[in-house]
Write a protein that holds these residues in place. Structure first.
Motif, mmCIF file in Angstrom:
data_model
loop_
_atom_site.group_PDB
_atom_site.id
_atom_site.type_symbol
_atom_site.label_atom_id
_atom_site.label_comp_id
_atom_site.label_asym_id
_atom_site.label_seq_id
_atom_site.Cartn_x
_atom_site.Cartn_y
_atom_site.Cartn_z
ATOM 1 N N SER A 36 0.821 -1.212 0.000
ATOM 2 C CA SER A 36 0.000 0.000 0.000
ATOM 3 C C SER A 36 0.855 1.263 0.000
ATOM 4 C CB SER A 36 -0.948 -0.002 1.214
ATOM 5 O OG SER A 36 -0.215 -0.114 2.422
ATOM 6 N N ILE A 37 1.909 1.299 0.821
ATOM 7 C CA ILE A 37 2.739 2.506 0.887
ATOM 8 C C ILE A 37 3.540 2.680 -0.401
ATOM 9 C CG2 ILE A 37 4.820 1.489 1.922
ATOM 10 C CD1 ILE A 37 5.012 3.953 3.698
ATOM 11 N N SER A 38 3.949 1.564 -1.011
ATOM 12 C CA SER A 38 4.692 1.648 -2.274
ATOM 13 C C SER A 38 3.790 2.150 -3.388
ATOM 14 C CB SER A 38 5.277 0.281 -2.641
ATOM 15 O OG SER A 38 6.210 -0.149 -1.668
ATOM 16 N N TYR A 39 2.561 1.656 -3.441
ATOM 17 C CA TYR A 39 1.638 2.073 -4.501
ATOM 18 C C TYR A 39 1.346 3.563 -4.407
ATOM 19 C CZ TYR A 39 -2.475 2.336 -7.480
ATOM 20 O OH TYR A 39 -3.354 2.695 -8.466
ATOM 21 N N VAL A 40 1.121 4.046 -3.187
ATOM 22 C CA VAL A 40 0.778 5.459 -3.004
ATOM 23 C C VAL A 40 1.963 6.357 -3.364
ATOM 24 C CG1 VAL A 40 0.193 7.215 -1.289
ATOM 25 C CG2 VAL A 40 -1.001 5.028 -1.278
ATOM 26 N N HIS A 41 3.174 5.969 -2.949
ATOM 27 C CA HIS A 41 4.334 6.843 -3.121
ATOM 28 C C HIS A 41 5.059 6.660 -4.450
ATOM 29 C CE1 HIS A 41 3.717 7.312 1.215
ATOM 30 N NE2 HIS A 41 4.427 8.411 1.112
ATOM 31 N N LEU A 42 4.799 5.580 -5.152
ATOM 32 C CA LEU A 42 5.500 5.357 -6.411
ATOM 33 C C LEU A 42 4.712 5.822 -7.619
ATOM 34 C CD1 LEU A 42 7.130 1.842 -5.843
ATOM 35 C CD2 LEU A 42 8.096 4.112 -5.475
ATOM 36 N N GLN A 43 3.491 6.316 -7.406
ATOM 37 C CA GLN A 43 2.717 6.842 -8.525
ATOM 38 C C GLN A 43 3.274 8.191 -8.970
ATOM 39 O OE1 GLN A 43 -1.810 5.954 -8.577
ATOM 40 N NE2 GLN A 43 -1.333 6.417 -6.469
ATOM 41 N N PRO A 44 3.353 8.442 -10.279
ATOM 42 C CA PRO A 44 3.781 9.763 -10.743
ATOM 43 C C PRO A 44 2.719 10.807 -10.420
ATOM 44 C CG PRO A 44 3.018 8.423 -12.578
ATOM 45 C CD PRO A 44 3.069 7.523 -11.382
ATOM 46 N N PRO A 45 3.127 12.025 -10.084
ATOM 47 C CA PRO A 45 2.154 13.074 -9.769
ATOM 48 C C PRO A 45 1.220 13.344 -10.944
ATOM 49 C CG PRO A 45 4.381 13.752 -9.147
ATOM 50 C CD PRO A 45 4.514 12.493 -9.944
ATOM 51 N N SER A 46 -0.049 13.565 -10.625
ATOM 52 C CA SER A 46 -1.033 13.891 -11.653
ATOM 53 C C SER A 46 -2.108 14.773 -11.035
ATOM 54 C CB SER A 46 -1.665 12.615 -12.222
ATOM 55 O OG SER A 46 -2.393 11.934 -11.219
ATOM 56 N N ASP A 47 -2.884 15.385 -11.887
ATOM 57 C CA ASP A 47 -3.937 16.281 -11.392
ATOM 58 C C ASP A 47 -5.167 15.520 -10.911
ATOM 59 O OD1 ASP A 47 -2.361 18.460 -11.995
ATOM 60 O OD2 ASP A 47 -3.152 18.616 -14.043
ATOM 61 N N SER A 48 -5.259 14.258 -11.280
ATOM 62 C CA SER A 48 -6.431 13.473 -10.903
ATOM 63 C C SER A 48 -6.228 12.822 -9.545
ATOM 64 C CB SER A 48 -6.694 12.395 -11.963
ATOM 65 O OG SER A 48 -5.595 11.506 -12.046
ATOM 66 N N TRP A 49 -7.320 12.446 -8.932
ATOM 67 C CA TRP A 49 -7.253 11.744 -7.656
ATOM 68 C C TRP A 49 -8.369 10.711 -7.633
ATOM 69 C CZ3 TRP A 49 -11.044 11.494 -3.845
ATOM 70 C CH2 TRP A 49 -12.163 12.285 -4.073
ATOM 71 N N SER A 50 -8.244 9.753 -6.755
ATOM 72 C CA SER A 50 -9.266 8.719 -6.652
ATOM 73 C C SER A 50 -9.425 8.298 -5.196
ATOM 74 C CB SER A 50 -8.896 7.498 -7.509
ATOM 75 O OG SER A 50 -7.732 6.883 -7.007
ATOM 76 N N LEU A 51 -10.588 7.753 -4.898
ATOM 77 C CA LEU A 51 -10.859 7.254 -3.554
ATOM 78 C C LEU A 51 -9.927 6.100 -3.210
ATOM 79 C CD1 LEU A 51 -12.720 7.464 -1.069
ATOM 80 C CD2 LEU A 51 -14.251 5.828 -2.179
ATOM 81 N N LYS A 52 -9.429 5.412 -4.238
ATOM 82 C CA LYS A 52 -8.513 4.296 -4.021
ATOM 83 C C LYS A 52 -7.242 4.747 -3.314
ATOM 84 C CE LYS A 52 -6.457 2.757 -7.651
ATOM 85 N NZ LYS A 52 -6.189 2.099 -8.939
ATOM 86 N N ASP A 53 -6.756 5.955 -3.629
ATOM 87 C CA ASP A 53 -5.550 6.474 -2.982
ATOM 88 C C ASP A 53 -5.772 6.655 -1.481
ATOM 89 O OD1 ASP A 53 -4.362 6.545 -5.460
ATOM 90 O OD2 ASP A 53 -4.865 8.648 -5.817
ATOM 91 N N ILE A 54 -6.947 7.164 -1.118
ATOM 92 C CA ILE A 54 -7.254 7.360 0.301
ATOM 93 C C ILE A 54 -7.367 6.016 1.008
ATOM 94 C CG2 ILE A 54 -8.972 8.243 1.925
ATOM 95 C CD1 ILE A 54 -9.623 10.442 -0.008
ATOM 96 N N ILE A 55 -8.023 5.051 0.371
ATOM 97 C CA ILE A 55 -8.181 3.726 0.980
ATOM 98 C C ILE A 55 -6.831 3.070 1.197
ATOM 99 C CG2 ILE A 55 -9.111 1.406 0.615
ATOM 100 C CD1 ILE A 55 -11.446 2.698 -0.877
ATOM 101 N N LEU A 56 -5.941 3.168 0.201
ATOM 102 C CA LEU A 56 -4.610 2.578 0.340
ATOM 103 C C LEU A 56 -3.799 3.280 1.427
ATOM 104 C CD1 LEU A 56 -3.725 1.955 -3.407
ATOM 105 C CD2 LEU A 56 -4.089 0.225 -1.654
ATOM 106 N N SER A 57 -3.998 4.583 1.585
ATOM 107 C CA SER A 57 -3.318 5.305 2.665
ATOM 108 C C SER A 57 -3.784 4.821 4.033
ATOM 109 C CB SER A 57 -3.563 6.808 2.530
ATOM 110 O OG SER A 57 -3.012 7.298 1.329
ATOM 111 N N ILE A 58 -5.071 4.484 4.126
ATOM 112 C CA ILE A 58 -5.597 3.930 5.375
ATOM 113 C C ILE A 58 -4.917 2.600 5.697
ATOM 114 C CG2 ILE A 58 -7.662 2.927 6.458
ATOM 115 C CD1 ILE A 58 -9.314 5.035 5.025
ATOM 116 N N PHE A 59 -4.659 1.804 4.650
ATOM 117 C CA PHE A 59 -4.068 0.490 4.844
ATOM 118 C C PHE A 59 -2.655 0.564 5.424
ATOM 119 C CE2 PHE A 59 -7.379 -1.332 2.032
ATOM 120 C CZ PHE A 59 -7.697 -2.436 2.803
ATOM 121 N N TYR A 60 -1.889 1.600 5.100
ATOM 122 C CA TYR A 60 -0.535 1.644 5.648
ATOM 123 C C TYR A 60 -0.403 2.555 6.869
ATOM 124 C CZ TYR A 60 0.967 6.226 3.689
ATOM 125 O OH TYR A 60 1.128 7.557 3.414
#
Length: 312
Positions: free
Chosen positions: A253-277
């Motif tokens: 979860s922490i790798s997925y959140v931090h290894l994504q390239p910056p973009s203007d879009s966001w998703s609820l999936k990012d918040i859920i994965l942040s909760i997981f770590y």
């Protein structure tokens, strides 16, 4: 830095819902998770400190891990719970910087301590005769301090490097707490070097720790399979498998959140994965290391009984 301070004086964190009833529900849910996680971790700290039978390297590292977990959930959950309750998403620039520093520090120390604990179990199971020498009290303290001091340097570097950027486009952070990937998405500065440094450090530290932990437990499992008593094998596996699940969940979860390239879009999936770590591992660790540990449960009963006797 001057562009940053003149353009933005505060950030707005992402809420979980715009419905007032759901905001109160989420606030209560966060409070219950925080209370359970905090009490569980503090109970481990108290029990492993008071009971002299638990003054061993394994419980020394477990006590330190519980302290880190208690701090980890205290950095994010209370703020999110209060924000949801009072419907106020604002956080100051200094508050955001402090939260980023503490989140990075706790995540780093959590991961490195889990790696050290894997090393401790490897030595205890695969080299039991050398265990008192290899994992002496001095070595245990040195390992813990190394995790802490390198974590301070790591968190300080990334926090300072992030807040050299300018934020003049938006102050809305699409996350329920401040983190670097979310800030990089709203920065109007060039963020390539920040992304590269974050990517490189997460890969080196995350992959390095994961490989070390995996190699340690492969050796542990191969040794456990040679145990003549099946019951001993079952006990060893029942302790190791949940540990590996939590470590894998934390790293993925922490790798997925931090290894994504910056973009203007966001998703609820990012918040859920942040909760997981940021929430799940500190919440689950007391359950994994306590409910499945007979010696720790017995020590907890003794400590609680003593307190009840003193009250009477």
């Amino acid at each position: 830095m001057s562009n940053f301070t003149t353009a933005v004086t505060e950030f707005l964190l992402m809420g979980f819902s715009d419905t007032r009833e759901l905001q109160i529900l989420y606030s209560l849910l966060f409070f219950l998770i925080y209370s359970a996680g905090l009490m569980g971790n503090l109970l481990i700290v108290i029990v492993t400190t008071i009971d002299s039978r638990l003054h061993t390297p394994m419980y020394f590292f477990l006590r330190n891990l519980s302290i880190v977990d208690a701090c980890f959930i205290s950095v994010t959950i209370p703020q999110a719970s209060i924000n949801s309750l009072v419907n106020n998403r604002a956080i100051s620039v200094s508050g955001c910087a402090a939260q980023i520093f503490l989140v990075i520090l706790m995540a780093y120390v959590e991961l490195t301590l889990l790696t050290v604990m894997a090393r401790d179990r490897y030595v205890a199971i695969c080299h039991p005769l050398l265990y008192p020498v290899i994992m002496s009290p001095q070595v245990c303290v040195q390992m813990t301090l190394t995790c802490l001091f390198t974590g301070l340097l790591y968190a300080g570097f990334h926090t300072g490097y992030t807040f050299q950027l300018s934020f003049c486009q938006s102050n809305v952070i699409h996350q329920f707490f401040c983190d670097i990937p979310s800030l990089l998405k709203i920065s109007c500065s060039e963020t390539f070097s920040n992304t590269l440094s974050l990517l490189g450090s997460v890969l080196v530290i995350g992959v390095g720790c994961f490989v070390f932990i995996t190699a340690s437990y492969i050796s542990i499992f191969s040794t456990v399979l040679k145990f003549p008593v099946k019951e001993d094998q079952r006990k060893a596996f029942s302790t190791c498998v949940p540990y590996i699940i939590v470590v894998s969940l934390f790293l993925i979860s922490i790798s997925y959140v931090h290894l994504q390239p910056p973009s203007d879009s966001w998703s609820l999936k990012d918040i859920i994965l942040s909760i997981f770590y940021s929430i799940i591992p500190p919440f689950l660790n007391p359950i994994i290391y306590s409910l499945r540990n007979q010696q720790l449960k017995e020590a907890a009963r003794i400590v609680l009984n003593r307190k009840l006797c003193l009250k009477e």
